[in-house]
Design a protein around this motif. Structure first.
Motif, short mmCIF file in Angstrom:
data_model
loop_
_atom_site.label_atom_id
_atom_site.label_comp_id
_atom_site.label_asym_id
_atom_site.label_seq_id
_atom_site.Cartn_x
_atom_site.Cartn_y
_atom_site.Cartn_z
N LEU A 1 0.83 -1.21 0.00
CA LEU A 1 0.00 0.00 0.00
C LEU A 1 0.87 1.25 0.00
O LEU A 1 0.58 2.22 -0.72
CB LEU A 1 -0.94 0.00 1.21
CG LEU A 1 -1.84 1.23 1.34
CD1 LEU A 1 -2.75 1.38 0.12
CD2 LEU A 1 -2.68 1.15 2.62
N ALA A 2 1.93 1.25 0.80
CA ALA A 2 2.82 2.41 0.84
C ALA A 2 3.48 2.65 -0.51
O ALA A 2 3.60 3.79 -0.97
CB ALA A 2 3.88 2.20 1.92
N LEU A 3 3.89 1.56 -1.17
CA LEU A 3 4.52 1.70 -2.49
C LEU A 3 3.53 2.25 -3.50
O LEU A 3 3.86 3.16 -4.28
CB LEU A 3 5.05 0.35 -2.95
CG LEU A 3 5.79 0.34 -4.29
CD1 LEU A 3 7.09 1.12 -4.20
CD2 LEU A 3 6.07 -1.10 -4.73
N LEU A 4 2.31 1.74 -3.51
CA LEU A 4 1.29 2.23 -4.44
C LEU A 4 0.92 3.68 -4.13
O LEU A 4 0.69 4.49 -5.04
CB LEU A 4 0.05 1.35 -4.36
CG LEU A 4 0.22 -0.11 -4.85
CD1 LEU A 4 -1.05 -0.90 -4.58
CD2 LEU A 4 0.59 -0.16 -6.32
N ALA A 5 0.88 4.02 -2.85
CA ALA A 5 0.55 5.40 -2.46
C ALA A 5 1.64 6.37 -2.89
O ALA A 5 1.36 7.50 -3.31
CB ALA A 5 0.34 5.48 -0.95
N LEU A 6 2.89 5.93 -2.78
CA LEU A 6 4.00 6.77 -3.20
C LEU A 6 3.87 7.14 -4.67
O LEU A 6 4.20 8.26 -5.08
CB LEU A 6 5.32 6.04 -2.93
CG LEU A 6 6.59 6.78 -3.32
CD1 LEU A 6 6.74 8.06 -2.53
CD2 LEU A 6 7.81 5.87 -3.10
N HIS A 7 3.37 6.19 -5.46
CA HIS A 7 3.20 6.41 -6.91
C HIS A 7 1.71 6.55 -7.26
O HIS A 7 1.28 6.10 -8.33
CB HIS A 7 3.81 5.25 -7.66
CG HIS A 7 5.27 5.06 -7.41
ND1 HIS A 7 6.24 5.89 -7.93
CD2 HIS A 7 5.94 4.15 -6.64
CE1 HIS A 7 7.43 5.49 -7.53
NE2 HIS A 7 7.27 4.45 -6.74
N ALA A 8 0.94 7.13 -6.37
CA ALA A 8 -0.50 7.25 -6.57
C ALA A 8 -0.82 7.86 -7.93
O ALA A 8 -0.23 8.85 -8.34
CB ALA A 8 -1.11 8.09 -5.46
N GLY A 9 -1.76 7.20 -8.62
CA GLY A 9 -2.15 7.66 -9.94
C GLY A 9 -1.32 7.08 -11.06
O GLY A 9 -1.63 7.29 -12.23
N GLN A 10 -0.27 6.36 -10.71
CA GLN A 10 0.62 5.77 -11.71
C GLN A 10 0.55 4.25 -11.62
O GLN A 10 0.32 3.69 -10.54
CB GLN A 10 2.06 6.22 -11.48
CG GLN A 10 2.26 7.72 -11.47
CD GLN A 10 3.69 8.08 -11.09
OE1 GLN A 10 4.63 7.39 -11.46
NE2 GLN A 10 3.84 9.16 -10.35
N ALA A 11 0.83 3.59 -12.74
CA ALA A 11 0.87 2.13 -12.76
C ALA A 11 2.19 1.66 -12.16
O ALA A 11 3.26 2.11 -12.58
CB ALA A 11 0.72 1.62 -14.19
N VAL A 12 2.11 0.78 -11.19
CA VAL A 12 3.29 0.20 -10.57
C VAL A 12 3.39 -1.25 -11.03
O VAL A 12 2.50 -2.06 -10.72
CB VAL A 12 3.21 0.25 -9.03
CG1 VAL A 12 4.45 -0.40 -8.40
CG2 VAL A 12 3.07 1.70 -8.55
N PRO A 13 4.43 -1.62 -11.78
CA PRO A 13 4.54 -3.00 -12.29
C PRO A 13 4.56 -4.01 -11.15
O PRO A 13 5.11 -3.75 -10.07
CB PRO A 13 5.87 -3.00 -13.03
CG PRO A 13 6.12 -1.56 -13.38
CD PRO A 13 5.54 -0.77 -12.24
#
Length: 258
Positions: A29-41
């Motif tokens: 969740l922290a990783l996805l939040a850091l890149h919120a709005g972007q696709a994280v592979p």
């Protein structure tokens, strides 16, 4: 949604927490939040959570953790189906659509950029105001409560360094506005916290000097010079040496100045 990373990590929707206590989904969740709005592979998620120790089917475990996160989001929204519109699946990746102004790190970076722009154009008042707004977002150590992997670890380091750099520029701008006396308690505390940080010592020396305490400024210089020599066997930077020398020469010309 609100996600705080500049201190204890937390995430909530309408006041309802959505950050799981389990370490791995919390880290995702922290990783996805850091890149919120972007696709994280998915590969980046696997690297962050397991690194070289990842199992061949780690991507399947990631799917399980994403389902857990969606359950948390769905409960907060009181609509399990709506969670898929917040934590979305894209080809080979996931994205958290958190919305504008949701993540404190993103707000912090925007304010810092605005402050830096004003600083570079000589607008000290605007720079100080934006920098203070940015610094006010901090509530503790960056990403506290998240067991970080390579990406989150680097981000935490970047943020902590940025915090010190922004504080330095903020204080510089405020000194340009004539706030020397007012800044003395803050600067004194900072040099105690960072006993080898030359720029902060230079700012304290300048604040003391402009407050009519030239002798005190020279004492600060001699203290940091001795600390650097004892700890690292180094002299102060040329800039700090020049500042100390200029103050020493003035003190010799006006020996009565305290």
């Amino acid at each position: 949604m609100r996600i705080d990373m500049l201190g204890p990590f937390s995430a909530a929707i309408a006041g309802v927490p959505i950050a799981p206590s389990a370490r791995k989904p919390r880290r995702i969740l922290a990783l996805l939040a850091l890149h919120a709005g972007q696709a994280v592979p998915v590969s980046a998620v696997v690297d962050e959570v397991w690194g070289a120790a990842a199992a061949p089917k780690a991507h399947i475990t990631v799917q399980t953790y994403v389902l857990q996160l969606r359950n948390c989001i769905g409960q907060a929204l009181k609509d399990p189906r709506a969670a898929r519109d917040v934590l979305v699946t894209r080809p080979g990746s996931y994205a958290l659509l958190a919305g504008e102004g949701t993540v404190d790190v993103h707000a912090y970076d925007r304010l810092c950029a605005q402050g830096q722009s004003a600083f570079e154009t000589g607008d000290a008042a605007a720079a100080a105001a934006r920098f203070r707004e940015a610094l006010a977002l901090w509530k503790g150590r960056a990403l506290d409560g998240v067991q970080d992997g390579p990406a989150l670890g680097l981000e935490a380091m970047r943020l902590e360094q940025s915090r010190t750099d922004v504080l330095e520029r903020c204080l510089t701008a405020e000194l340009r506005l004539g706030a020397g006396e007012r800044l003395l308690p803050e600067l004194s505390a900072l040099v105690e916290e960072h006993p080898h940080h030359e720029a902060l010592h230079g700012l304290l020396m300048t604040a003391l000097d402009r407050s009519g305490r030239l002798t005190g400024a020279l004492t600060v210089y001699e203290t940091v010079r001795a600390r650097l020599d004892e700890r690292f066997g180094l002299l102060p930077s040329p800039a700090l040496q020049r500042l100390g020398q200029e103050m020493r020469e003035r003190a010799e010309r006006v020996p009565h100045q305290a």
